[in-house]
Design an enzyme around this catalytic site. Sequence first.
Site, PDB file in Angstrom:
ATOM      1  N   LYS A 140       0.831  -1.207   0.000  1.00  0.00           N
ATOM      2  CA  LYS A 140       0.000   0.000   0.000  1.00  0.00           C
ATOM      3  C   LYS A 140       0.863   1.253   0.000  1.00  0.00           C
ATOM      4  O   LYS A 140       0.548   2.235  -0.688  1.00  0.00           O
ATOM      5  CB  LYS A 140      -0.926  -0.004   1.220  1.00  0.00           C
ATOM      6  CG  LYS A 140      -1.788   1.258   1.338  1.00  0.00           C
ATOM      7  CD  LYS A 140      -2.787   1.163   2.467  1.00  0.00           C
ATOM      8  CE  LYS A 140      -3.661   2.423   2.510  1.00  0.00           C
ATOM      9  NZ  LYS A 140      -4.736   2.340   3.508  1.00  0.00           N
ATOM     10  N   HIS A 278      -5.968 -30.747 -33.138  1.00  0.00           N
ATOM     11  CA  HIS A 278      -6.957 -29.719 -32.798  1.00  0.00           C
ATOM     12  C   HIS A 278      -7.875 -30.183 -31.672  1.00  0.00           C
ATOM     13  O   HIS A 278      -9.109 -30.057 -31.746  1.00  0.00           O
ATOM     14  CB  HIS A 278      -7.754 -29.315 -34.028  1.00  0.00           C
ATOM     15  CG  HIS A 278      -6.915 -28.741 -35.127  1.00  0.00           C
ATOM     16  ND1 HIS A 278      -6.048 -27.684 -34.918  1.00  0.00           N
ATOM     17  CD2 HIS A 278      -6.776 -29.088 -36.428  1.00  0.00           C
ATOM     18  CE1 HIS A 278      -5.432 -27.392 -36.052  1.00  0.00           C
ATOM     19  NE2 HIS A 278      -5.841 -28.245 -36.984  1.00  0.00           N
ATOM     20  N   ARG A 440     -25.631 -35.945 -35.137  1.00  0.00           N
ATOM     21  CA  ARG A 440     -24.966 -37.203 -34.772  1.00  0.00           C
ATOM     22  C   ARG A 440     -24.818 -38.129 -35.979  1.00  0.00           C
ATOM     23  O   ARG A 440     -23.825 -38.841 -36.106  1.00  0.00           O
ATOM     24  CB  ARG A 440     -25.748 -37.887 -33.646  1.00  0.00           C
ATOM     25  CG  ARG A 440     -24.996 -39.016 -32.964  1.00  0.00           C
ATOM     26  CD  ARG A 440     -25.648 -39.355 -31.637  1.00  0.00           C
ATOM     27  NE  ARG A 440     -25.618 -38.200 -30.741  1.00  0.00           N
ATOM     28  CZ  ARG A 440     -24.555 -37.834 -30.018  1.00  0.00           C
ATOM     29  NH1 ARG A 440     -23.451 -38.559 -30.070  1.00  0.00           N
ATOM     30  NH2 ARG A 440     -24.599 -36.784 -29.238  1.00  0.00           N
TER      31      ARG A 440
END
Length: 526
Positions: A140, A278, A440
């Site tokens: 601080k 990938h 799918r």
Amino acid sequence: MSDLRPIRRALLSVSDKTGLIEFARFLAERNVELLSTGGTCKAIRDAGIPVVEVADHTGFPEMLDGRVKTLHPKVHGGLLGIRGNAEHEAAMAEHGIAPIDLLVVNLYPFEATVAEGAGYDECVENIDIGGPAMIRAASKNHDAVTVVVDVEDYARVMDEMSAHGGATTLSLRKHLAATAYARTGAYDAAISQWFARELGDTFPRRVVVAGELKQNLRYGENPHQQAAFYVNGVQRPGIATAKQLQGKELSYNNLNDTDAAFELAAEFDEPTVAIIKHANPCGVASGADIVSAYKAALACDPVSAFGGIIAINRKLDGATAEEICKLFTEVVIAPEADEAAIAAFAAKKNLRLLVTGGMPDPASAAMTLRNVSGGYLLQSKDNGRVTLDGLKVVTKRAPTEQELKDMLFAFRVCKHVKSNAIIYVKDGCTVGIGAGQMSRVDSSRIAAWKSKEAADAAGLAQAGTVGSVVASDAFFPFADGLLAAAAAGATAIIQPGGSMRDQEVIDAANEKGLAMVFTGMRHFRH
């Protein structure tokens, strides 16, 4: 007005003593008064360097087994007092508070204590209180105080003091303060996460994410994106613990794909090789040894394997390395590598070889985190595993023993393929993979098409999908995906089940003479 602040008094209190004596001697030679505590003080004194015990400086003894030693106004006042502020300086003079210009603290080794498997009480005792309080105070007041929490920053401070007659610049102090707050934040994060685990609180009210920079990356997924690699301190074998033995610097995509490959290879007890492109597998196989597993994995899709990532769940040997050298490969990761393998790769200057020292536990209770706009998605790692006892035969024909074995293999691979995922497997090897399609049935057809393409390239009479089993990561919403698999030559199917049209799919399987089992567990991967 100069922003240089001379260092005349320093407080050093460290658990990690690396570089301590060199730094302390540097400071003493520049007439910096050294204050210290406990073992740090003893180490400095034993090196023949003048040092003052903090207890002597404050006039208040350490107490409560050392829990209270730096929590004193003469310490915190010395760190927090604003230089040049008449009121602050008057108060400091009235109470005999001397300014402290440099704070050197690294915290009790809480993270290491937890990693070593210490008991509850020992972990609690390694929660530092005085250290974080001093660090926050010094940070601080960085306009005047230099704070160091990492041993690698000793050299930066010494360089600046040497260049500026014993002073530091505001720029350095700001950077060190930022580093210090990040350290206390990470420390508190580790403590809160440990408490949550101890309490069995999977999703506590607040979650803090912390990491330590391991590597600045050249760019992210694309050259216009910036990226870095952070590790979270969890000592789980994998990409974060890997040692790179050779090859050029790892990229963002390399790291992501290598992690995906190694986690997949870790799923299997038998010698197994996973080839990733990938973030999706293009070939996975188990075998009697690693070299045969590698050849079988490569045969699944040799075109996609070009420039891929190879993960191995055994020590990499010379014979396997010689085979890998025949293909352009970006990264090879294994728990170990023998001298013959290292020598075989030596000529491949750009190929990265990573060794991790072990395999990750696929059943670990890890969490995964994903960023979304304005927040995070947190979930437990998909460590679900289907066993033979958990399969429900739903067709007239029951699977053969080999089909069951291949089904379990295929369904385990499914977990690591982007949804919608379709995996064809024969004799412990993937022979067709369809990944990431919106439909799918398209995944079924793409996997079969790629299998036929690989067979044609190899001069085989038929695709590998003929006589295979097929796994789906989620239920078939219609019979079309199953029919596409049957057309590709699959003889048995493993899928979660649970569709409103399950009976329609079962009827289609029976009509084609297929065996089918339901798992009751799906493996979406988005």
